[in-house]
Design a protein around this motif. Structure first.
Motif, PDB file in Angstrom:
ATOM      1  N   TYR A  56      63.228  12.657  62.117  1.00 36.95           N
ATOM      2  CA  TYR A  56      62.125  13.577  61.880  1.00 36.95           C
ATOM      3  C   TYR A  56      62.663  14.977  61.630  1.00 36.95           C
ATOM      4  O   TYR A  56      63.644  15.397  62.226  1.00 36.95           O
ATOM      5  N   GLY A  57      62.000  15.675  60.734  1.00 37.45           N
ATOM      6  CA  GLY A  57      62.400  17.035  60.375  1.00 37.45           C
ATOM      7  C   GLY A  57      61.332  18.036  60.730  1.00 37.45           C
ATOM      8  O   GLY A  57      60.605  17.873  61.712  1.00 37.45           O
ATOM      9  N   THR A  58      61.214  19.046  59.890  1.00 38.78           N
ATOM     10  CA  THR A  58      60.300  20.140  60.203  1.00 38.78           C
ATOM     11  C   THR A  58      59.055  20.165  59.329  1.00 38.78           C
ATOM     12  O   THR A  58      58.197  21.016  59.527  1.00 38.78           O
ATOM     13  N   ASN A  59      58.942  19.262  58.369  1.00 41.48           N
ATOM     14  CA  ASN A  59      57.739  19.255  57.540  1.00 41.48           C
ATOM     15  C   ASN A  59      56.519  18.981  58.404  1.00 41.48           C
ATOM     16  O   ASN A  59      56.559  18.163  59.313  1.00 41.48           O
ATOM     17  N   VAL A  98      65.395   3.374  66.447  1.00 40.24           N
ATOM     18  CA  VAL A  98      65.871   4.541  67.190  1.00 40.24           C
ATOM     19  C   VAL A  98      65.297   5.778  66.495  1.00 40.24           C
ATOM     20  O   VAL A  98      65.445   5.937  65.279  1.00 40.24           O
ATOM     21  N   LEU A  99      64.639   6.631  67.263  1.00 39.90           N
ATOM     22  CA  LEU A  99      64.093   7.871  66.729  1.00 39.90           C
ATOM     23  C   LEU A  99      65.127   8.985  66.862  1.00 39.90           C
ATOM     24  O   LEU A  99      65.876   9.030  67.845  1.00 39.90           O
ATOM     25  N   LEU A 100      65.136   9.874  65.886  1.00 33.85           N
ATOM     26  CA  LEU A 100      66.012  11.041  65.913  1.00 33.85           C
ATOM     27  C   LEU A 100      65.137  12.287  65.861  1.00 33.85           C
ATOM     28  O   LEU A 100      64.324  12.432  64.946  1.00 33.85           O
ATOM     29  N   THR A 101      65.297  13.158  66.843  1.00 29.57           N
ATOM     30  CA  THR A 101      64.488  14.378  66.832  1.00 29.57           C
ATOM     31  C   THR A 101      64.934  15.295  65.694  1.00 29.57           C
ATOM     32  O   THR A 101      66.059  15.171  65.183  1.00 29.57           O
ATOM     33  N   PRO A 102      64.062  16.240  65.332  1.00 30.19           N
ATOM     34  CA  PRO A 102      64.527  17.280  64.413  1.00 30.19           C
ATOM     35  C   PRO A 102      65.724  18.009  65.025  1.00 30.19           C
ATOM     36  O   PRO A 102      65.881  18.051  66.249  1.00 30.19           O
ATOM     37  N   ILE A 103      66.551  18.582  64.178  1.00 33.64           N
ATOM     38  CA  ILE A 103      67.681  19.375  64.663  1.00 33.64           C
ATOM     39  C   ILE A 103      67.226  20.821  64.845  1.00 33.64           C
ATOM     40  O   ILE A 103      66.165  21.221  64.361  1.00 33.64           O
ATOM     41  N   GLN A 122      52.483  26.509  67.331  1.00 34.84           N
ATOM     42  CA  GLN A 122      53.394  25.446  67.743  1.00 34.84           C
ATOM     43  C   GLN A 122      54.812  25.779  67.276  1.00 34.84           C
ATOM     44  O   GLN A 122      55.003  26.317  66.197  1.00 34.84           O
ATOM     45  N   THR A 123      55.786  25.441  68.117  1.00 31.10           N
ATOM     46  CA  THR A 123      57.182  25.641  67.742  1.00 31.10           C
ATOM     47  C   THR A 123      57.807  24.293  67.393  1.00 31.10           C
ATOM     48  O   THR A 123      57.257  23.235  67.711  1.00 31.10           O
ATOM     49  N   LEU A 124      58.975  24.348  66.784  1.00 30.90           N
ATOM     50  CA  LEU A 124      59.721  23.128  66.508  1.00 30.90           C
ATOM     51  C   LEU A 124      60.084  22.441  67.823  1.00 30.90           C
ATOM     52  O   LEU A 124      60.055  21.217  67.924  1.00 30.90           O
ATOM     53  N   LEU A 125      60.389  23.226  68.828  1.00 24.81           N
ATOM     54  CA  LEU A 125      60.705  22.670  70.138  1.00 24.81           C
ATOM     55  C   LEU A 125      59.528  21.865  70.697  1.00 24.81           C
ATOM     56  O   LEU A 125      59.724  20.841  71.350  1.00 24.81           O
ATOM     57  N   ASP A 126      58.285  22.296  70.424  1.00 26.84           N
ATOM     58  CA  ASP A 126      57.109  21.519  70.843  1.00 26.84           C
ATOM     59  C   ASP A 126      57.126  20.133  70.202  1.00 26.84           C
ATOM     60  O   ASP A 126      56.790  19.133  70.833  1.00 26.84           O
ATOM     61  N   GLY A 169      68.751  27.521  56.656  1.00 23.87           N
ATOM     62  CA  GLY A 169      68.446  27.303  58.064  1.00 23.87           C
ATOM     63  C   GLY A 169      67.773  25.982  58.345  1.00 23.87           C
ATOM     64  O   GLY A 169      67.392  25.702  59.482  1.00 23.87           O
ATOM     65  N   THR A 170      67.613  25.144  57.327  1.00 21.59           N
ATOM     66  CA  THR A 170      66.948  23.855  57.482  1.00 21.59           C
ATOM     67  C   THR A 170      67.860  22.694  57.117  1.00 21.59           C
ATOM     68  O   THR A 170      67.942  21.713  57.838  1.00 21.59           O
ATOM     69  N   HIS A 171      68.520  22.786  55.988  1.00 20.07           N
ATOM     70  CA  HIS A 171      69.335  21.691  55.466  1.00 20.07           C
ATOM     71  C   HIS A 171      70.799  21.909  55.838  1.00 20.07           C
ATOM     72  O   HIS A 171      71.417  22.874  55.381  1.00 20.07           O
ATOM     73  N   ILE A 172      71.334  21.014  56.654  1.00 19.25           N
ATOM     74  CA  ILE A 172      72.692  21.191  57.137  1.00 19.25           C
ATOM     75  C   ILE A 172      73.714  20.869  56.044  1.00 19.25           C
ATOM     76  O   ILE A 172      73.444  20.068  55.150  1.00 19.25           O
TER      77      ILE A 172
END
Length: 192
Positions: A56-59, A98-103, A122-126, A169-172
């Motif tokens: 999951y990402g930030t969209n 397996v789920l992967l959290t956003p980075i 809401q924050t990304l951390l939420d 700041g989004t795409h590594i």
């Protein structure tokens, strides 16, 4: 492009099951890259797959996190997660998901990070917290890349931009992807 529509396409028996993704791929500036990745996904026989990861990402940040009245509400973050997993496991009960959290993310336009930047209150951390909760509820292993990948506000410039990605700041970059791959591979080895 959403996990909900991907899950629906993966389990569908219809000949046009990928039409939404095909149409969406054409709208991207890097449509050849998206089309190539979609072609790989289309070629997979999920009856022969053992383990899948869902990253999951930030969209969609700012959309509702959950709906207590309708846990499968696909217009919420947790509901869409539950729906996608239920859809995949109903057709392919052998899958280990397996789920992967956003980075961790840096919002360069505002000089905020995923801990502080708010969209719709809401924050990304939420979102990370909600995905960890949904994974625990569903008894689906969830790898917390946000807290354990090692990216933070002091070193994020080493993970974003400089080789094959703009520093958004989004795409590594390739180093970030390598670190993420090692982290995920290590966790998969531990889990399975």
């Amino acid at each position: 492009r959403s996990m909900v529509s991907l899950a629906d396409a993966i389990v569908s028996e219809q000949s046009d099951r990928w039409s939404t993704q095909d149409t969406s791929a054409n709208s991207f500036a890097l449509k050849n890259v998206v089309k190539a990745r979609l072609a790989i996904l289309k070629s997979i026989d999920f009856s022969q797959v053992d383990i899948i990861t869902i990253a999951y990402g930030t969209n969609g940040i700012g959309l509702p996190l959950d709906d207590s009245e309708n846990p499968l509400n696909t217009h919420t973050y947790a509901g869409a997660t539950r729906y996608a997993i239920k859809t995949l496991l109903t057709k392919y009960p052998h899958l280990r998901i397996v789920l992967l959290t956003p980075i961790y993310r840096w919002f360069s336009a505002t000089s905020d990070d995923g801990d502080t930047h708010q969209v719709g209150g809401q924050t990304l951390l939420d979102r990370v917290t909600k995905l960890l909760e949904a994974g625990a509820e569903l008894k689906i292993p969830t790898i917390d890349l946000y807290h354990t990948l090692g990216i933070n506000k002091y070193n994020y410039t080493g993970y974003f931009g400089d080789d094959d990605e703009t520093s958004d700041g989004t795409h590594i970059n390739s180093f970030g992807r390598e670190q993420m791959g090692k982290r995920v591979a290590g966790e998969l080895s531990r889990l399975f």
